[in-house]
Scaffold this motif. Sequence first.
Motif, PDB file in Angstrom:
ATOM      1  N   SER A 194      -2.317 -18.150 -14.067  1.00 20.31           N
ATOM      2  CA  SER A 194      -1.658 -17.877 -12.790  1.00 20.31           C
ATOM      3  C   SER A 194      -1.040 -16.494 -12.874  1.00 20.31           C
ATOM      4  O   SER A 194      -0.438 -16.134 -13.880  1.00 20.31           O
ATOM      5  N   LYS A 229       0.425 -12.929 -10.228  1.00 19.31           N
ATOM      6  CA  LYS A 229       0.767 -12.427  -8.905  1.00 19.31           C
ATOM      7  C   LYS A 229      -0.493 -11.844  -8.252  1.00 19.31           C
ATOM      8  O   LYS A 229      -1.364 -11.289  -8.945  1.00 19.31           O
ATOM      9  N   PRO A 230      -0.586 -11.946  -6.925  1.00 24.68           N
ATOM     10  CA  PRO A 230      -1.763 -11.416  -6.231  1.00 24.68           C
ATOM     11  C   PRO A 230      -2.037  -9.947  -6.537  1.00 24.68           C
ATOM     12  O   PRO A 230      -3.190  -9.553  -6.724  1.00 24.68           O
ATOM     13  N   GLU A 231      -0.980  -9.136  -6.640  1.00 24.32           N
ATOM     14  CA  GLU A 231      -1.204  -7.710  -6.917  1.00 24.32           C
ATOM     15  C   GLU A 231      -1.742  -7.490  -8.322  1.00 24.32           C
ATOM     16  O   GLU A 231      -2.544  -6.575  -8.550  1.00 24.32           O
ATOM     17  N   ASP A 232      -1.364  -8.343  -9.272  1.00 24.17           N
ATOM     18  CA  ASP A 232      -1.916  -8.238 -10.622  1.00 24.17           C
ATOM     19  C   ASP A 232      -3.393  -8.642 -10.623  1.00 24.17           C
ATOM     20  O   ASP A 232      -4.225  -7.995 -11.264  1.00 24.17           O
ATOM     21  N   ALA A 233      -3.701  -9.709  -9.900  1.00 28.81           N
ATOM     22  CA  ALA A 233      -5.094 -10.160  -9.813  1.00 28.81           C
ATOM     23  C   ALA A 233      -5.972  -9.076  -9.189  1.00 28.81           C
ATOM     24  O   ALA A 233      -7.082  -8.806  -9.664  1.00 28.81           O
ATOM     25  N   GLU A 234      -5.469  -8.436  -8.154  1.00 26.70           N
ATOM     26  CA  GLU A 234      -6.245  -7.383  -7.494  1.00 26.70           C
ATOM     27  C   GLU A 234      -6.458  -6.188  -8.413  1.00 26.70           C
ATOM     28  O   GLU A 234      -7.551  -5.627  -8.474  1.00 26.70           O
ATOM     29  N   ARG A 256      -9.124  -7.181 -10.944  1.00 25.68           N
ATOM     30  CA  ARG A 256     -10.459  -7.158 -10.307  1.00 25.68           C
ATOM     31  C   ARG A 256     -10.963  -5.729 -10.147  1.00 25.68           C
ATOM     32  O   ARG A 256     -12.127  -5.428 -10.430  1.00 25.68           O
ATOM     33  N   LYS A 257     -10.082  -4.853  -9.656  1.00 22.67           N
ATOM     34  CA  LYS A 257     -10.460  -3.460  -9.394  1.00 22.67           C
ATOM     35  C   LYS A 257     -10.868  -2.749 -10.687  1.00 22.67           C
ATOM     36  O   LYS A 257     -11.927  -2.119 -10.756  1.00 22.67           O
TER      37      LYS A 257
END
Length: 108
Positions: free
Chosen positions: A9, A11-16, A19-20
């Motif tokens: 799990s 944070k969304p900004e970490d996931a993005e 991915r990038k």
Amino acid sequence: MAKTRISISLKPEDAELIRKVAAEHGLDVSAFLVRAAHAEAERLAEVAAAFARIDARIAAVEAEAEALEWPPQEDLDPAEVARVEAEIAAAEARSESRRRARRSGATA
């Protein structure tokens, strides 16, 4: 080769970001995370090995020091005893100052 799935799990900004950066390097997220985790695991193992040698040396020196009497039973010049005790106190103060600086994020 058999593989095991691990769920994380974040944070969304970490996931993005992951991915990038993975895409920029031609990796899927899984491969990117495996590579990063493996590199960090190797780094931590190297650090642990380096500190194990240091810790063993410290333990040996501390054991040797425990066997010494302080102050020694032989007659010592009171000025020399005072000088040594002052140096010990100064070293302890420097050590404590470094510990406080590390805790606060500053450098000593």
